[in-house]
Design a protein around this motif. Sequence first.
Motif, PDB file in Angstrom:
ATOM      1  N   GLU A   1       4.989  -8.959   9.456  1.00  0.00           N
ATOM      2  CA  GLU A   1       5.342  -9.400   8.103  1.00  0.00           C
ATOM      3  C   GLU A   1       4.085  -9.626   7.261  1.00  0.00           C
ATOM      4  O   GLU A   1       4.047  -9.293   6.072  1.00  0.00           O
ATOM      5  N   GLN A   2       3.045 -10.166   7.884  1.00  0.00           N
ATOM      6  CA  GLN A   2       1.766 -10.321   7.174  1.00  0.00           C
ATOM      7  C   GLN A   2       1.181  -8.969   6.805  1.00  0.00           C
ATOM      8  O   GLN A   2       0.643  -8.785   5.711  1.00  0.00           O
ATOM      9  N   ALA A   3       1.280  -8.008   7.716  1.00  0.00           N
ATOM     10  CA  ALA A   3       0.771  -6.667   7.461  1.00  0.00           C
ATOM     11  C   ALA A   3       1.516  -6.004   6.309  1.00  0.00           C
ATOM     12  O   ALA A   3       0.926  -5.318   5.471  1.00  0.00           O
ATOM     13  N   ALA A   4       2.839  -6.206   6.270  1.00  0.00           N
ATOM     14  CA  ALA A   4       3.643  -5.629   5.193  1.00  0.00           C
ATOM     15  C   ALA A   4       3.229  -6.205   3.842  1.00  0.00           C
ATOM     16  O   ALA A   4       3.151  -5.477   2.842  1.00  0.00           O
ATOM     17  N   ALA A   5       2.949  -7.504   3.814  1.00  0.00           N
ATOM     18  CA  ALA A   5       2.547  -8.142   2.560  1.00  0.00           C
ATOM     19  C   ALA A   5       1.155  -7.704   2.124  1.00  0.00           C
ATOM     20  O   ALA A   5       0.875  -7.576   0.926  1.00  0.00           O
ATOM     21  N   ALA A   6       0.259  -7.439   3.082  1.00  0.00           N
ATOM     22  CA  ALA A   6      -1.124  -7.069   2.759  1.00  0.00           C
ATOM     23  C   ALA A   6      -1.245  -5.619   2.310  1.00  0.00           C
ATOM     24  O   ALA A   6      -2.195  -5.251   1.617  1.00  0.00           O
ATOM     25  N   ASP A   7      -0.311  -4.766   2.738  1.00  0.00           N
ATOM     26  CA  ASP A   7      -0.326  -3.346   2.369  1.00  0.00           C
ATOM     27  C   ASP A   7      -1.608  -2.653   2.821  1.00  0.00           C
ATOM     28  O   ASP A   7      -2.171  -1.818   2.113  1.00  0.00           O
TER      29      ASP A   7
END
Length: 433
Positions: free
Chosen positions: A156-162
Amino acid sequence: MSIHENILDICNQFAVDHATIGIHAVDHSGRTIVYNRKMKEIEGLNIEDIKDHSILELFNFDKIESTLLKVLQSGEPQLRVKQRYWNTNKVEITTMNDTYPIYEQQELIGAIEFAQDITALEKFVLQPLRKNRGKITFNQITAQSSAMKSVISTAEQAAAADLPVLLIGETGVGKDNLAEAIHYGSAGNERIFHTFHCLHADTDIIQQLEETLQQQPPMTLFCERIDALSISLQQALLYVLQKTPTHQFIASIGDDPVELIASGTLLKELYYFFASFAIRIPPLRKRPEDMIPCAESYLKIRVESLGTGLTKIDDQVKELLLAYDWPGNLRELELLLDEVSSMRTTEDTLTLDMLPLQFKMKVEAVANDASRPRDFIVQSDSKLLPFDQYLREAEKYYLQKAMKLHDHNITKTANSLGMSRQNLQYRLKKLKE
């Protein structure tokens, strides 16, 4: 040998090497004597990897499943048999096999197999359920265990960081599902999701990928199993990706990146490109809390997609599912449930009698292996192995057990045994000689 016989041998070898189907021949003990180029492409192994090993050492299947061993045992051909297994590189393979016994003066001396690779066909044509599941989000991924909850949190953090993401895990753990969830988890994401399968990629396909990235609007590109590419193709892929920074990039590998880089299987620069977020997905055997929820979730998906099917799992079946080590992980579990569900139309509970015999035998083999040490000391009531051979067998057995315990990770295994990586690698190499 005459000139004509020599020419005939050369022609025969040329035909075997350039055949468009895989050819694998073994002697009466199951050791390889012929292994052509196409079979190497299908299974990802070299003749040097297999010449001193029986096929049971190389591939993760039971004797009852190996068509070559079936023919050796029965002396009868096995025709149009679909075989699914995982090789030593933990790559899933599906082939359609024609396997024949080889006789010399009425004595069975070996077997030969002609294999057609249908892995892609199985994955993309014969799985309508997966196609009809719709988009996969984080909420759809089963995460009862603390390990998977941590995976979802990082994803989820990776998705937000793009940023680029690297997914690490064995075949079948769900790397493709997590990649898709990261894609749909990105805020305001209107990009398409595109998978680039690296297992059978070549230079032309990478050139086509470059054209696609240049011509299409921003997308999420999932490069599945980049470690399956040759180093030269990994360099070409890295060059293409660096030229098109407007896209979201996700990649997956099948083993520890340090081990892959050290063995020359993974390009260090490509690893660094993707490793803004490196997410390790544990195998199913390491998170038993997820086993039954995963099975129940998949059955629910089948019912929603097909309108009918099993909805519950009997307690005895649950015990059996938990007792198995699942080398193919979630993918293998789904295939088992597909097989069982496709044969039932009215029952709503998966019971013990519905499970395939070969699966029950595999569970029994795992249980026996765990509870009973290998009997290589005494061959019969009166015959002992020579001492040197016993020591070699004992070392081989112990190192194989240690490697399996640590998921074939050289560094972790060496640390647990109190030796250096170099020493362990040397011992493993010597055992193959």
